[in-house]
Every structure is written in C-alpha cells, then in structure tokens.
Write an enzyme that holds these catalytic residues in place. Sequence first.
Site, PDB file in Angstrom:
ATOM      1  N   GLY A 164       0.766  -1.238   0.000  1.00 32.42           N
ATOM      2  CA  GLY A 164       0.000   0.000   0.000  1.00 32.42           C
ATOM      3  C   GLY A 164       0.802   1.296   0.000  1.00 32.42           C
TER       4      GLY A 164
ATOM      5  N   ARG B  35      -5.310  -8.133  -9.250  1.00 34.60           N
ATOM      6  CA  ARG B  35      -6.288  -8.995  -9.917  1.00 34.60           C
ATOM      7  C   ARG B  35      -6.750  -8.333 -11.211  1.00 34.60           C
ATOM      8  NH1 ARG B  35      -8.884 -13.079  -7.384  1.00 34.60           N
ATOM      9  NH2 ARG B  35     -10.866 -12.668  -8.379  1.00 34.60           N
TER      10      ARG B  35
ATOM     11  N   HIS C 215       1.089   1.440 -13.121  1.00 33.27           N
ATOM     12  CA  HIS C 215       1.848   0.256 -13.538  1.00 33.27           C
ATOM     13  C   HIS C 215       3.332   0.632 -13.623  1.00 33.27           C
ATOM     14  CE1 HIS C 215       2.607  -3.524 -15.621  1.00 33.27           C
ATOM     15  NE2 HIS C 215       3.391  -2.826 -16.428  1.00 33.27           N
TER      16      HIS C 215
ATOM     17  N   VAL D  61       9.488   5.807  -6.517  1.00 29.39           N
ATOM     18  CA  VAL D  61       9.548   7.231  -6.158  1.00 29.39           C
ATOM     19  C   VAL D  61       8.701   8.049  -7.135  1.00 29.39           C
ATOM     20  CG1 VAL D  61      11.088   9.245  -6.021  1.00 29.39           C
ATOM     21  CG2 VAL D  61      11.827   7.051  -5.066  1.00 29.39           C
TER      22      VAL D  61
HETATM   23  C1  GAR Z   1       3.580  -0.803  -7.484  1.00 25.41           C
HETATM   24  O1  GAR Z   1       4.871  -0.770  -8.035  1.00 25.41           O
HETATM   25  C2  GAR Z   1       2.533  -0.804  -8.577  1.00 25.41           C
HETATM   26  O2  GAR Z   1       2.874  -0.009  -9.685  1.00 25.41           O
HETATM   27  C3  GAR Z   1       2.526  -2.257  -8.940  1.00 25.41           C
HETATM   28  O3  GAR Z   1       2.624  -2.954  -7.727  1.00 25.41           O
HETATM   29  C4  GAR Z   1       3.311  -2.135  -6.788  1.00 25.41           C
HETATM   30  C5  GAR Z   1       2.421  -1.971  -5.578  1.00 25.41           C
HETATM   31  O4  GAR Z   1       3.114  -1.342  -4.556  1.00 25.41           O
HETATM   32  N1  GAR Z   1       1.327  -2.601  -9.628  1.00 25.41           N
HETATM   33  C6  GAR Z   1       1.280  -3.539 -10.556  1.00 25.41           C
HETATM   34  O5  GAR Z   1       2.244  -4.187 -10.886  1.00 25.41           O
HETATM   35  C7  GAR Z   1      -0.088  -3.748 -11.147  1.00 25.41           C
HETATM   36  N2  GAR Z   1      -0.025  -4.684 -12.220  1.00 25.41           N
HETATM   37  P1  GAR Z   1       2.327  -0.653  -3.359  1.00 25.41           P
HETATM   38  O6  GAR Z   1       1.392  -1.726  -2.803  1.00 25.41           O
HETATM   39  O7  GAR Z   1       3.403  -0.323  -2.369  1.00 25.41           O
HETATM   40  O8  GAR Z   1       1.605   0.533  -3.893  1.00 25.41           O
END
Ligand code: GAR
Length: 204
Positions: free
Chosen positions: A15, A93, A111, A174
Amino acid sequence: MLGNRKIAILISGRGSNMLALMDAIESGRLNAEIAVIISNRSDAKGVELAKARGYTTVVIPSRGLSKQEHEKILIAELKWHNPALICLAGYMRLLSPEFVQTFPQQILNIHPSLLPAFPGLEVQEKALEYGAKYSGCTVHFVDEGCDSGAIIAQAVVPIHDEDTIQSLADRILVEEHKLYAKAIQFILDRKWHIAGRRVLGIKI
Ligand code: GAR
C-alpha cells in the site's frame, strides 16, 4: 457525478501508493476525498496502515470465490460508496469486462513500466533483462485487457548498468508516488478528453 471528488482505492499488498495518495490529499496537493480502501487480501499490510490512519477499510477476500462472485460483492460495495474514480494501487487482480463496463472511464491503474512496454507482472525484471535503458511508470485507464487502457500520464527513469531489480523498482516507485496523485487530480478536474486512444489535456 459532477463535483464528486470521492475516490476508492483498491489494494492487495503493502500500500505505498495508497499512502502517497493519502499524503497528497492530507497536504492539499490532491483535492480528493478517500471514500474507502478495499483489499482483496485480509493480510495486506496496506489495510493495517489505512486503518491506523483512520480511513474506512473493507476486506473482500477473493480466495475461495469465483471471479464473478467476488466482483459481485466488490461492485455492490463500490456502488454504495459512489466514488468518482476507482484507483487501483497494487491491486493484483485482473478485472472482468463486466466490471470494467460497470464503471466506464472511472477505473485508473498505476503500472511500473512505460506501457505498452512490459505489461503484466515482474516488469522491472523484464525491463532489465530486455536491456532497456529507460523505464518508468504509467497511469492509465483500465479497459478489458491487461494494462492496455488509454495512457493518462507517464514518468521516465534511467536504467543504470549496476541496477538490480530492487534498485530499479525503488527508483520507479519514487516516481509512482508523485505521478499518481497528479494524474488523479487532472482526471477529477475533468479538463481532459479522449480522441481515439489519446487522453488529451493532461499537463504533468
Ligand atoms: C507498485 O509498483 C505498482 O505499480 C505495482 O505494484 C506495486 C504496488 O506497490 N502494480 C502492478 O504491478 C499492477 N499490475 P504498493 O502496494 O506499495 O503501492
């Protein structure tokens, strides 16, 4: 819907993007209101962090349910909160076409690559292995495909010779934390329009 600045944030894990959005709102950089944080995993660290900051959190476990059953509950919960935007923040998901069509142009995702390069999972590793010299992050509308919706905003980072998957992921993260809040602000302000796949009017 006009004037509605409520967002729902969907998470599956730690998160950090969710926290960055909370920081942006609490410090006045993002004019929005978090209606609810929804996780498909009860053990997501982000759920505890959101609760600790006093936000409404709802866990709708996906395990043991079919995609259709899970999404039925998720859609009902989202409709009850009536957000202007549904912001996926590490929500791991794929959403069904029915779900996407229930909330047209209302679902955003962040992403960690420069789409259309490297959709899907483990994309920092894929960018390194491919030998790309730059990567970054993309905020896009969610459509029926995998990371294939119209691009709203992107940020670029260099890839250095000495990078590991972790150092590259950290550098991208970042930028994610800065980009998502800015992109959401533009979308909520409704100073944009779509021409084909091009989301126009976004100046970040
Ligand atoms: C982030 O890097 C986000 O861009 C990626 O997962 C991570 C979540 O981090 N999302 C994906 O890869 C979606 N396909 P977070 O839980 O610390 O925000």
